[in-house]
Design a protein around this motif. Structure first.
Motif, PDB file in Angstrom:
ATOM      1  N   SER A 143       0.836  -1.214   0.000  1.00 61.58           N
ATOM      2  CA  SER A 143       0.000   0.000   0.000  1.00 61.58           C
ATOM      3  C   SER A 143       0.861   1.250   0.000  1.00 61.58           C
ATOM      4  O   SER A 143       0.541   2.232  -0.668  1.00 61.58           O
ATOM      5  N   THR A 144       1.974   1.194   0.715  1.00 60.35           N
ATOM      6  CA  THR A 144       2.874   2.355   0.707  1.00 60.35           C
ATOM      7  C   THR A 144       3.348   2.635  -0.718  1.00 60.35           C
ATOM      8  O   THR A 144       3.381   3.786  -1.150  1.00 60.35           O
ATOM      9  N   LEU A 145       3.681   1.576  -1.442  1.00 59.81           N
ATOM     10  CA  LEU A 145       4.134   1.772  -2.823  1.00 59.81           C
ATOM     11  C   LEU A 145       3.026   2.408  -3.675  1.00 59.81           C
ATOM     12  O   LEU A 145       3.290   3.320  -4.465  1.00 59.81           O
ATOM     13  N   SER A 146       1.782   1.964  -3.485  1.00 54.90           N
ATOM     14  CA  SER A 146       0.681   2.564  -4.262  1.00 54.90           C
ATOM     15  C   SER A 146       0.566   4.048  -3.944  1.00 54.90           C
ATOM     16  O   SER A 146       0.400   4.876  -4.840  1.00 54.90           O
ATOM     17  N   LEU A 147       0.677   4.372  -2.655  1.00 54.27           N
ATOM     18  CA  LEU A 147       0.550   5.783  -2.275  1.00 54.27           C
ATOM     19  C   LEU A 147       1.716   6.607  -2.804  1.00 54.27           C
ATOM     20  O   LEU A 147       1.541   7.730  -3.273  1.00 54.27           O
ATOM     21  N   MET A 148       2.921   6.033  -2.760  1.00 52.66           N
ATOM     22  CA  MET A 148       4.097   6.748  -3.291  1.00 52.66           C
ATOM     23  C   MET A 148       3.908   7.017  -4.782  1.00 52.66           C
ATOM     24  O   MET A 148       4.284   8.069  -5.292  1.00 52.66           O
ATOM     25  N   LEU A 149       3.330   6.060  -5.436  1.00 49.97           N
ATOM     26  CA  LEU A 149       3.105   6.197  -6.872  1.00 49.97           C
ATOM     27  C   LEU A 149       2.112   7.319  -7.167  1.00 49.97           C
ATOM     28  O   LEU A 149       2.327   8.147  -8.064  1.00 49.97           O
ATOM     29  N   MET A 150       1.047   7.363  -6.379  1.00 46.96           N
ATOM     30  CA  MET A 150       0.042   8.423  -6.570  1.00 46.96           C
ATOM     31  C   MET A 150       0.671   9.794  -6.320  1.00 46.96           C
ATOM     32  O   MET A 150       0.408  10.754  -7.029  1.00 46.96           O
ATOM     33  N   LYS A 151       1.514   9.841  -5.286  1.00 46.87           N
ATOM     34  CA  LYS A 151       2.161  11.100  -4.938  1.00 46.87           C
ATOM     35  C   LYS A 151       3.089  11.537  -6.074  1.00 46.87           C
ATOM     36  O   LYS A 151       3.110  12.708  -6.464  1.00 46.87           O
ATOM     37  N   GLU A 152       3.819  10.571  -6.601  1.00 46.13           N
ATOM     38  CA  GLU A 152       4.765  10.866  -7.673  1.00 46.13           C
ATOM     39  C   GLU A 152       4.040  11.351  -8.932  1.00 46.13           C
ATOM     40  O   GLU A 152       4.481  12.271  -9.615  1.00 46.13           O
ATOM     41  N   LEU A 153       2.919  10.717  -9.217  1.00 53.18           N
ATOM     42  CA  LEU A 153       2.158  11.089 -10.425  1.00 53.18           C
ATOM     43  C   LEU A 153       1.396  12.400 -10.233  1.00 53.18           C
ATOM     44  O   LEU A 153       0.863  12.950 -11.192  1.00 53.18           O
ATOM     45  N   LYS A 154       1.318  12.815  -8.977  1.00 49.68           N
ATOM     46  CA  LYS A 154       0.588  14.038  -8.620  1.00 49.68           C
ATOM     47  C   LYS A 154      -0.843  14.000  -9.144  1.00 49.68           C
ATOM     48  O   LYS A 154      -1.322  14.945  -9.784  1.00 49.68           O
ATOM     49  N   VAL A 155      -1.525  12.901  -8.898  1.00 45.38           N
ATOM     50  CA  VAL A 155      -2.909  12.799  -9.379  1.00 45.38           C
ATOM     51  C   VAL A 155      -3.868  12.740  -8.193  1.00 45.38           C
ATOM     52  O   VAL A 155      -3.475  12.416  -7.076  1.00 45.38           O
ATOM     53  N   LYS A 156      -5.075  13.076  -8.480  1.00 43.57           N
ATOM     54  CA  LYS A 156      -6.113  12.990  -7.464  1.00 43.57           C
ATOM     55  C   LYS A 156      -6.552  11.528  -7.397  1.00 43.57           C
ATOM     56  O   LYS A 156      -6.820  10.915  -8.437  1.00 43.57           O
ATOM     57  N   PHE A 157      -6.592  10.983  -6.198  1.00 40.11           N
ATOM     58  CA  PHE A 157      -6.967   9.565  -6.123  1.00 40.11           C
ATOM     59  C   PHE A 157      -7.794   9.299  -4.870  1.00 40.11           C
ATOM     60  O   PHE A 157      -7.775  10.079  -3.920  1.00 40.11           O
ATOM     61  N   ALA A 158      -8.520   8.187  -4.915  1.00 40.43           N
ATOM     62  CA  ALA A 158      -9.249   7.752  -3.727  1.00 40.43           C
ATOM     63  C   ALA A 158      -8.640   6.454  -3.239  1.00 40.43           C
ATOM     64  O   ALA A 158      -8.082   5.687  -4.028  1.00 40.43           O
ATOM     65  N   TYR A 159      -8.721   6.243  -1.921  1.00 41.99           N
ATOM     66  CA  TYR A 159      -8.081   5.053  -1.335  1.00 41.99           C
ATOM     67  C   TYR A 159      -9.061   4.341  -0.408  1.00 41.99           C
ATOM     68  O   TYR A 159      -9.781   4.978   0.356  1.00 41.99           O
ATOM     69  N   LEU A 160      -9.078   3.034  -0.484  1.00 36.93           N
ATOM     70  CA  LEU A 160      -9.849   2.279   0.501  1.00 36.93           C
ATOM     71  C   LEU A 160      -9.179   0.949   0.814  1.00 36.93           C
ATOM     72  O   LEU A 160      -8.812   0.197  -0.094  1.00 36.93           O
ATOM     73  N   ASN A 161      -9.006   0.707   2.110  1.00 34.38           N
ATOM     74  CA  ASN A 161      -8.418  -0.550   2.553  1.00 34.38           C
ATOM     75  C   ASN A 161      -9.543  -1.473   3.020  1.00 34.38           C
ATOM     76  O   ASN A 161     -10.212  -1.193   4.009  1.00 34.38           O
ATOM     77  N   PHE A 162      -9.734  -2.568   2.319  1.00 35.98           N
ATOM     78  CA  PHE A 162     -10.832  -3.482   2.667  1.00 35.98           C
ATOM     79  C   PHE A 162     -10.460  -4.398   3.818  1.00 35.98           C
ATOM     80  O   PHE A 162     -11.287  -5.160   4.300  1.00 35.98           O
ATOM     81  N   ASP A 163      -9.226  -4.313   4.276  1.00 38.78           N
ATOM     82  CA  ASP A 163      -8.803  -5.107   5.422  1.00 38.78           C
ATOM     83  C   ASP A 163      -9.141  -4.331   6.703  1.00 38.78           C
ATOM     84  O   ASP A 163      -8.345  -4.252   7.628  1.00 38.78           O
ATOM     85  N   ASP A 164     -10.305  -3.698   6.720  1.00 39.01           N
ATOM     86  CA  ASP A 164     -10.723  -2.852   7.832  1.00 39.01           C
ATOM     87  C   ASP A 164     -11.901  -3.581   8.494  1.00 39.01           C
ATOM     88  O   ASP A 164     -12.819  -4.029   7.804  1.00 39.01           O
ATOM     89  N   GLU A 165     -11.843  -3.689   9.820  1.00 39.71           N
ATOM     90  CA  GLU A 165     -12.870  -4.465  10.520  1.00 39.71           C
ATOM     91  C   GLU A 165     -14.282  -4.079  10.112  1.00 39.71           C
ATOM     92  O   GLU A 165     -15.163  -4.932   9.972  1.00 39.71           O
ATOM     93  N   SER A 166     -14.511  -2.775   9.908  1.00 43.20           N
ATOM     94  CA  SER A 166     -15.884  -2.354   9.583  1.00 43.20           C
ATOM     95  C   SER A 166     -16.309  -2.817   8.189  1.00 43.20           C
ATOM     96  O   SER A 166     -17.470  -2.696   7.839  1.00 43.20           O
ATOM     97  N   LEU A 167     -15.373  -3.332   7.424  1.00 41.64           N
ATOM     98  CA  LEU A 167     -15.750  -3.776   6.073  1.00 41.64           C
ATOM     99  C   LEU A 167     -15.786  -5.300   5.947  1.00 41.64           C
ATOM    100  O   LEU A 167     -16.040  -5.832   4.865  1.00 41.64           O
ATOM    101  N   PHE A 168     -15.583  -5.996   7.061  1.00 39.95           N
ATOM    102  CA  PHE A 168     -15.613  -7.459   6.984  1.00 39.95           C
ATOM    103  C   PHE A 168     -17.015  -7.932   6.648  1.00 39.95           C
ATOM    104  O   PHE A 168     -18.006  -7.416   7.173  1.00 39.95           O
ATOM    105  N   GLY A 169     -17.085  -8.889   5.772  1.00 42.73           N
ATOM    106  CA  GLY A 169     -18.372  -9.501   5.451  1.00 42.73           C
ATOM    107  C   GLY A 169     -19.259  -8.670   4.545  1.00 42.73           C
ATOM    108  O   GLY A 169     -20.457  -8.949   4.424  1.00 42.73           O
ATOM    109  N   ILE A 170     -18.748  -7.655   3.895  1.00 40.77           N
ATOM    110  CA  ILE A 170     -19.603  -6.851   3.022  1.00 40.77           C
ATOM    111  C   ILE A 170     -19.954  -7.619   1.739  1.00 40.77           C
ATOM    112  O   ILE A 170     -19.258  -8.545   1.351  1.00 40.77           O
ATOM    113  N   THR A 171     -21.038  -7.207   1.115  1.00 41.36           N
ATOM    114  CA  THR A 171     -21.553  -7.938  -0.040  1.00 41.36           C
ATOM    115  C   THR A 171     -21.329  -7.126  -1.328  1.00 41.36           C
ATOM    116  O   THR A 171     -20.909  -5.972  -1.286  1.00 41.36           O
ATOM    117  N   THR A 172     -21.686  -7.751  -2.443  1.00 40.63           N
ATOM    118  CA  THR A 172     -21.534  -7.082  -3.725  1.00 40.63           C
ATOM    119  C   THR A 172     -22.389  -5.811  -3.764  1.00 40.63           C
ATOM    120  O   THR A 172     -21.979  -4.799  -4.327  1.00 40.63           O
TER     121      THR A 172
END
Ligand SMILES: Nc1ncnc2c1ncn2[C@@H]1O[C@H](COP(=O)(O)OP(=O)(O)OP(=O)(O)O)[C@@H](O)[C@H]1O
Length: 414
Positions: free
Chosen positions: A54-83
């Motif tokens: 994830s750090t590499l993805s963020l470094m890449l976004m920073k380097e490209l200087k682009v607007k981006f959104a981020y979400l980590n699905f390994d977050d307890e509040s997102l366990f078991g979510i559906t399609t």
């Protein structure tokens, strides 16, 4: 999950990302990753847990200087979510980050059922990075939706070169006696502590934490393993075989479980990128239980902390060379060669090289060189190399040059 709930999670994570973006990270040697994001526009960064995906993805976004959104699905509040939840999450992302966001970074999204179709739809209009610590995440049935439409790279813990950067040792091409000594001292430490960034920041005990996380989250949980004690014993035993041939059938007896179980456990450990099975050249890859293979461990730190047998310098060195080759070849085209009366540690088919590794300090044994020559009759490699601990030079045999390269140079340059 409704949109409001999703918005809260997205916004909470956004704050964490902003904090992360303000920090300085060590540059990773991954080549031109941006290129992958142009066409096709899904980049999968895979690799062992905590290697810095994830750090590499963020470094890449920073380097490209682009607007981006981020979400980590390994977050307890997102366990078991559906399609269906994914739709609300998508909307929440646009509300928090703005409709005009083009780049999306999703960590560990493969834990969500049906994620492939979600990504496949999004990729029509967005550029996406997904990260994951499961080598099979892109080979499931649904992933066919993404076949041919993603590039992937496998990220390992810090290489020796990245490690030097982390330790502020700016010697990429050591020539003076002092620089060579500095690099060699650092190499000794690297062979002991390895390259997990957190283990270098927090301390070597962190390797145990990472190791246990891999076992539980990436193997036990994913493969629904119930015999925890035996599984841990198995994992430790197989790691203890680093740089050696391993017979899974024999381990069945040591751990006392059936062959099918051992096969699944080995599969799980390999898919989590903790270990790698190097196949023997020329052998058809049959079942894991029967084919001949050598085992290598993803990081020297794990070898030091987890392997049972006394530390063997020759094997530690061989393991570090294996990981370098696996990293550079992205796991492809690597074998060991074993004939009736000779052995060569690595055949790097992609670069047409035969590589022997030895802990030689003042003389390379004749058997190592003979092995190279015999294996070369088989594969006709362009380069023959002996990676030594400290010997440097060349020798000619039957009109073919053999290079002796000290480990530190091989890790830095070759
Ligand atoms: N390039 C880097 N320079 C310095 N520290 C780093 C770097 N990359 C990662 N780290 C540190 O290592 C830790 C793990 O990094 P990160 O979360 O990016 O790994 P990951 O592979 O995405 O982990 P997971 O598999 O658990 O999602 C973090 O604490 C991070 O700060």
């Amino acid at each position: 999950m409704n949109v409001e709930e999703a918005k809260r999670i997205v916004a909470d994570q956004k704050e964490l990302v902003e904090e992360k973006l303000s920090q300085n990270y060590i540059k990773r040697d991954v080549g031109d990753v941006e290129r992958f994001l142009r066409i096709p526009n899904v980049l999968a960064i895979l690799g062992v847990r905590r290697s810095g995906k994830s750090t590499l993805s963020l470094m890449l976004m920073k380097e490209l200087k682009v607007k981006f959104a981020y979400l980590n699905f390994d977050d307890e509040s997102l366990f078991g979510i559906t399609t269906e939840d994914l739709r609300n999450i998508e909307q929440a992302i646009y509300e928090v980050y703005g409709n005009d966001v083009i780049y999306l970074v999703f960590d560990e999204i493969h834990n969500v059922k049906g994620w492939e179709l979600f990504i496949s739809r999004l990729r029509e209009s967005k550029r996406i990075i997904i990260t994951g610590s499961n080598s099979k995440m892109l080979s499931g049935e649904l992933a066919t939706a993404l076949t041919g439409r993603h590039s992937d790279i496998v990220l390992f813990p810090f290489s020796f070169r990245e490690y030097l950067r982390f330790r502020n040792i700016n010697v990429e091409n050591p020539i003076s006696t002092r620089d060579v000594v500095t690099v060699k001292v650092a190499l000794e430490k690297y062979l002991e502590e390895g390259g997990f960034p957190e283990a270098l920041i927090i301390g070597k005990d962190q390797v145990d934490v990472i190791y246990n996380d891999i076992l539980f989250k990436d193997v036990v949980f994913r493969y629904k393993i119930r015999e925890m004690g035996k599984f841990k014993e198995f994992s430790r035993s197989i790691i203890s075989y680093y740089s050696s041939e391993v017979s899974l059938s024999k381990l069945t007896k040591v751990v006392n479980v059936d062959k099918k179980t051992i096969d699944l456990w080995a599969f799980g450990l390999e898919n989590s990128y903790l270990i790698y099975f190097l196949p023997r050249y020329g052998e058809k890859l049959k079942e894991r239980l029967t084919f001949n293979k050598k085992v290598y461990v993803v990081d020297p730190g794990v070898v030091s902390r987890i392997a049972l047998r006394a530390r063997d310098k020759g094997r530690v060195i061989e393991n570090v060379v294996a990981i370098k080759l696996l990293r550079e070849n992205q796991l492809k085209g690597l074998y060991y060669i074993k004939g009736k009366d000779f052995e060569v540690d690595f055949y790097d088919e992609l670069n047409s090289r035969l590589i022997q590794v030895t802990y030689a300090v003042d003389k390379v044994e004749e058997r190592e060189i003979k092995g190279l020559m015999k294996a070369n009759e088989l594969v006709k490699a362009r380069e023959l190399i002996v990676v030594t601990y400290d010997i440097e030079g060349k020798e000619e045999r039957e009109g073919k040059e053999i290079k002796f390269i000290p480990l530190y140079k091989f890790l830095l340059k070759y």
